[in-house]
Design a protein around this motif. Sequence first.
Motif, PDB file in Angstrom:
ATOM      1  N   PHE A 217       0.831  -1.200   0.000  1.00  0.00           N
ATOM      2  CA  PHE A 217       0.000   0.000   0.000  1.00  0.00           C
ATOM      3  C   PHE A 217       0.868   1.253   0.000  1.00  0.00           C
ATOM      4  CE2 PHE A 217      -2.241   3.334   2.428  1.00  0.00           C
ATOM      5  CZ  PHE A 217      -3.305   3.544   1.552  1.00  0.00           C
ATOM      6  N   TYR A 218       1.942   1.221   0.778  1.00  0.00           N
ATOM      7  CA  TYR A 218       2.840   2.382   0.846  1.00  0.00           C
ATOM      8  C   TYR A 218       3.401   2.697  -0.538  1.00  0.00           C
ATOM      9  CZ  TYR A 218       6.469   5.499   2.674  1.00  0.00           C
ATOM     10  OH  TYR A 218       7.261   6.594   2.932  1.00  0.00           O
ATOM     11  N   ALA A 219       3.781   1.654  -1.271  1.00  0.00           N
ATOM     12  CA  ALA A 219       4.359   1.855  -2.599  1.00  0.00           C
ATOM     13  C   ALA A 219       3.349   2.463  -3.566  1.00  0.00           C
ATOM     14  CB  ALA A 219       4.879   0.532  -3.145  1.00  0.00           C
ATOM     15  N   SER A 220       2.039   2.211  -3.312  1.00  0.00           N
ATOM     16  CA  SER A 220       1.009   2.738  -4.213  1.00  0.00           C
ATOM     17  C   SER A 220       0.759   4.228  -4.008  1.00  0.00           C
ATOM     18  CB  SER A 220      -0.311   1.971  -3.994  1.00  0.00           C
ATOM     19  OG  SER A 220      -0.913   2.324  -2.747  1.00  0.00           O
ATOM     20  N   LEU A 221       1.280   4.782  -2.929  1.00  0.00           N
ATOM     21  CA  LEU A 221       1.101   6.208  -2.639  1.00  0.00           C
ATOM     22  C   LEU A 221       2.232   6.993  -3.296  1.00  0.00           C
ATOM     23  CD1 LEU A 221       0.265   5.813   1.172  1.00  0.00           C
ATOM     24  CD2 LEU A 221      -1.378   6.218  -0.681  1.00  0.00           C
ATOM     25  N   GLU A 222       2.287   6.929  -4.625  1.00  0.00           N
ATOM     26  CA  GLU A 222       3.443   7.444  -5.353  1.00  0.00           C
ATOM     27  C   GLU A 222       3.293   8.891  -5.793  1.00  0.00           C
ATOM     28  OE1 GLU A 222       3.826   4.821  -8.635  1.00  0.00           O
ATOM     29  OE2 GLU A 222       1.779   5.131  -9.356  1.00  0.00           O
ATOM     30  N   TRP A 379      11.178   0.141  10.959  1.00  0.00           N
ATOM     31  CA  TRP A 379       9.799   0.123  10.445  1.00  0.00           C
ATOM     32  C   TRP A 379       9.777   0.782   9.062  1.00  0.00           C
ATOM     33  CZ3 TRP A 379       5.298  -1.923  10.213  1.00  0.00           C
ATOM     34  CH2 TRP A 379       4.145  -1.207   9.854  1.00  0.00           C
ATOM     35  N   ALA A 380      10.514   1.871   8.895  1.00  0.00           N
ATOM     36  CA  ALA A 380      10.585   2.529   7.595  1.00  0.00           C
ATOM     37  C   ALA A 380      11.207   1.594   6.555  1.00  0.00           C
ATOM     38  CB  ALA A 380      11.406   3.817   7.700  1.00  0.00           C
ATOM     39  N   SER A 381      12.217   0.839   6.969  1.00  0.00           N
ATOM     40  CA  SER A 381      12.838  -0.124   6.068  1.00  0.00           C
ATOM     41  C   SER A 381      11.830  -1.178   5.630  1.00  0.00           C
ATOM     42  CB  SER A 381      14.031  -0.793   6.761  1.00  0.00           C
ATOM     43  OG  SER A 381      14.578  -1.815   5.954  1.00  0.00           O
ATOM     44  N   HIS A 382      10.985  -1.600   6.572  1.00  0.00           N
ATOM     45  CA  HIS A 382       9.973  -2.603   6.235  1.00  0.00           C
ATOM     46  C   HIS A 382       8.947  -2.046   5.256  1.00  0.00           C
ATOM     47  CE1 HIS A 382       6.814  -5.567   6.444  1.00  0.00           C
ATOM     48  NE2 HIS A 382       5.980  -4.654   6.946  1.00  0.00           N
ATOM     49  N   VAL A 383       8.382  -0.872   5.566  1.00  0.00           N
ATOM     50  CA  VAL A 383       7.288  -0.365   4.737  1.00  0.00           C
ATOM     51  C   VAL A 383       7.782   0.079   3.358  1.00  0.00           C
ATOM     52  CG1 VAL A 383       5.940   0.355   6.743  1.00  0.00           C
ATOM     53  CG2 VAL A 383       7.415   2.010   5.604  1.00  0.00           C
ATOM     54  N   THR A 384       9.068   0.330   3.219  1.00  0.00           N
ATOM     55  CA  THR A 384       9.599   0.696   1.904  1.00  0.00           C
ATOM     56  C   THR A 384      10.135  -0.519   1.148  1.00  0.00           C
ATOM     57  OG1 THR A 384      11.729   1.249   2.924  1.00  0.00           O
ATOM     58  CG2 THR A 384      10.180   3.050   2.552  1.00  0.00           C
ATOM     59  N   GLY A 385       9.794  -1.719   1.657  1.00  0.00           N
ATOM     60  CA  GLY A 385      10.146  -2.935   0.932  1.00  0.00           C
ATOM     61  C   GLY A 385      11.284  -3.708   1.505  1.00  0.00           C
TER      62      GLY A 385
END
Length: 395
Positions: A217-222, A379-385
């Motif tokens: 979902f985070y990646a879709s917020l481009e 956590w940022a590392s996780h949500v960014t892939g």
Amino acid sequence: MRAKNRLTSSFIKTAPVGKHCDGAGLWLVKRDDGGAQWVQRVTIHGRRREMGLGGFPSLGLADARKLSERWRNVAANGRDPVKEREAEERAARREDISLAVLTADAFEARKAELKGDGKAGRWLSPLNLHVLPRLGRVPVTDLDQRDIRDTLAPIWHEKADTARKAMNRLSIVLKHAAALGLDVDLQATEKAKALLGKSRHVPKHIPAMAWQDVPGFYASLEEPTLTHLALRLSILTGVRSKPLRNLRLEQIDGDVWTIPAEGMKGRKGATADYNVPLSQEAQRIIDFARPHARNGFLFPNTRGGVISDMTLSRHMERRGLEARPHGFRTSLRTWLAEATDAPHEVAEAMLAHVVDSGVVRAYRRTDFLEQRRVLAERWASHVTGGTGQLMTLTG
């Protein structure tokens, strides 16, 4: 010299400025502006009390003496004449002790304890919406459990949280009325609960996205829109919607975002601000948002305020998602529990949860900022892939 009736009508008309005793505690107080006031002095329970009887010449000498005798007799019977008169005045103006009036008075007395002095109106809204339209004109001294039951019955099971808040507020108003000396039933709300029975409502938690699905979902917020940027920062920091939407540029200092204490839920009266560690990714998102800033707000709307909570929720709704923005706090907390070895108190501090008593917090003077800074980066590392493997806090 006479103990009573010392003054004469002719003297009163030309009396000089000062206090003039008629006897038996009755005094005429002549003012510099030419006006005069009758004052009665009595002693009740060893304490001297003064009460104004009225002004001269609207209250003449004979009538002042009659009032003086009346209130002396009240005091002689062991009752406070000032309080007695106040009770009589309230009884004569029954509308002044209506539930609506006492509710407003109780709110004024406690609004300093509420976040933002209660300006958002949330404390009053359960009563304004569901109680006062029906019971607002009822004298608070007449209010009983049946009135409360009949009023809250329609929402007792359907809107249980609102009904609970309304009941709690009512209890506070009744206690306030009792403190004013009104004869109210302080048990009315508890009796009403007994009549209504246990609520059948099953609370529903705000839908949350599984932490494993957050990176997608985070990646879709481009797009660099305010909505996308606000949602990204919400995911990265785990803060609630209100402080996020009201983020001001001066609250950011390097890799720390300081939220004022009054902006934090559950911290009424707190003096300590809440520091949010900003990962490098969070700082990057803030830099992207800076060109949009207006009037000091990082996420402004077109009307001079800030973007609404509904704006963020509707974005996810239009995407066909069940999860809502607030649910990302749950995503973060579950990740902390399942994918890190963060101690409980550190994990709770990541979400600004208060977990210990005031005594414990007074001695434990840390907000675990350094530990949270490490977790924020991971956590940022996780949500960014990044990896979803177990992450140790000491690694």
